[in-house]
Design a protein around this motif. Structure first.
Motif, PDB file in Angstrom:
ATOM      1  N   ASN A 100       0.801  -1.077  -0.024  1.00  0.00           N
ATOM      2  CA  ASN A 100       0.007  -0.511   0.010  1.00  0.00           C
ATOM      3  C   ASN A 100       0.641   1.529  -0.030  1.00  0.00           C
ATOM      4  OD1 ASN A 100      -2.595  -1.603  -0.151  1.00  0.00           O
ATOM      5  ND2 ASN A 100      -2.870  -1.608   2.319  1.00  0.00           N
ATOM      6  N   TYR A 101       2.220   1.409   1.031  1.00  0.00           N
ATOM      7  CA  TYR A 101       3.037   2.175   0.889  1.00  0.00           C
ATOM      8  C   TYR A 101       2.928   3.006  -0.403  1.00  0.00           C
ATOM      9  CZ  TYR A 101       7.166   4.967   1.486  1.00  0.00           C
ATOM     10  OH  TYR A 101       7.753   6.203   1.709  1.00  0.00           O
ATOM     11  N   TYR A 102       3.695   1.611  -1.171  1.00  0.00           N
ATOM     12  CA  TYR A 102       4.297   1.211  -2.428  1.00  0.00           C
ATOM     13  C   TYR A 102       3.266   2.185  -3.522  1.00  0.00           C
ATOM     14  CZ  TYR A 102       9.231   0.461  -0.984  1.00  0.00           C
ATOM     15  OH  TYR A 102      10.453   0.782  -0.361  1.00  0.00           O
ATOM     16  N   LYS A 103       2.107   1.678  -3.094  1.00  0.00           N
ATOM     17  CA  LYS A 103       1.799   1.841  -4.297  1.00  0.00           C
ATOM     18  C   LYS A 103       1.171   3.827  -4.646  1.00  0.00           C
ATOM     19  CE  LYS A 103      -2.910   0.677  -6.653  1.00  0.00           C
ATOM     20  NZ  LYS A 103      -3.230   1.976  -7.258  1.00  0.00           N
ATOM     21  N   LYS A 104       0.670   4.368  -2.716  1.00  0.00           N
ATOM     22  CA  LYS A 104       0.784   5.220  -2.550  1.00  0.00           C
ATOM     23  C   LYS A 104       2.196   6.372  -3.402  1.00  0.00           C
ATOM     24  CE  LYS A 104       1.928   7.361   0.824  1.00  0.00           C
ATOM     25  NZ  LYS A 104       1.910   8.209   2.237  1.00  0.00           N
ATOM     26  N   LEU A 105       2.302   5.692  -3.344  1.00  0.00           N
ATOM     27  CA  LEU A 105       4.133   6.613  -3.854  1.00  0.00           C
ATOM     28  C   LEU A 105       4.146   6.908  -5.290  1.00  0.00           C
ATOM     29  CD1 LEU A 105       6.814   5.486  -1.982  1.00  0.00           C
ATOM     30  CD2 LEU A 105       6.318   7.684  -1.509  1.00  0.00           C
ATOM     31  N   GLU A 106       3.583   5.612  -5.923  1.00  0.00           N
ATOM     32  CA  GLU A 106       3.327   5.114  -7.298  1.00  0.00           C
ATOM     33  C   GLU A 106       2.588   6.216  -7.698  1.00  0.00           C
ATOM     34  OE1 GLU A 106       4.320   4.405 -11.282  1.00  0.00           O
ATOM     35  OE2 GLU A 106       4.981   3.914  -9.717  1.00  0.00           O
ATOM     36  N   ASP A 107       1.251   6.408  -7.383  1.00  0.00           N
ATOM     37  CA  ASP A 107       0.021   7.144  -7.701  1.00  0.00           C
ATOM     38  C   ASP A 107       0.798   8.789  -7.318  1.00  0.00           C
ATOM     39  OD1 ASP A 107      -1.794   4.618  -8.263  1.00  0.00           O
ATOM     40  OD2 ASP A 107      -2.749   4.863  -6.095  1.00  0.00           O
ATOM     41  N   GLU A 108       1.040   9.191  -6.502  1.00  0.00           N
ATOM     42  CA  GLU A 108       1.674  10.018  -6.306  1.00  0.00           C
ATOM     43  C   GLU A 108       2.672  10.520  -7.572  1.00  0.00           C
ATOM     44  OE1 GLU A 108       3.864  10.554  -1.904  1.00  0.00           O
ATOM     45  OE2 GLU A 108       1.710  10.129  -1.219  1.00  0.00           O
ATOM     46  N   ARG A 109       3.598  10.148  -7.735  1.00  0.00           N
ATOM     47  CA  ARG A 109       4.428  10.499  -8.843  1.00  0.00           C
ATOM     48  C   ARG A 109       3.525  10.273 -10.122  1.00  0.00           C
ATOM     49  NH1 ARG A 109       6.132   8.440 -13.688  1.00  0.00           N
ATOM     50  NH2 ARG A 109       4.661   6.306 -12.988  1.00  0.00           N
TER      51      ARG A 109
END
Length: 64
Positions: free
Chosen positions: A49-58
């Motif tokens: 979930n953390y890496y998905k959030k980072l990817e969505d922000e990017r």
């Protein structure tokens, strides 16, 4: 006379051996499931979930 050094497993020893092996497998399976679903999966989901959030922000920054 050719006798073996170890007697065949019979009677009470056989019953205890089967009980010990059954308990070891059962307890091992229970603790394995407790680790997998109680520690490993929640931690893995939190990481994903953390890496998905980072990817969505990017992705949101690159679209603007």
């Amino acid at each position: 006379m050719a006798s073996t050094a170890i007697k065949p497993i019979t009677g009470m020893l056989r019953r205890n051996l089967i009980l010990d092996i059954g308990l070891a497998l059962g307890v091992g399976f229970a603790f394995g499931n407790a680790y997998w679903y109680g520690y490993h999966m929640p931690r893995t989901n939190k990481r994903d979930n953390y890496y998905k959030k980072l990817e969505d922000e990017r992705a949101a920054r690159t679209q603007v």
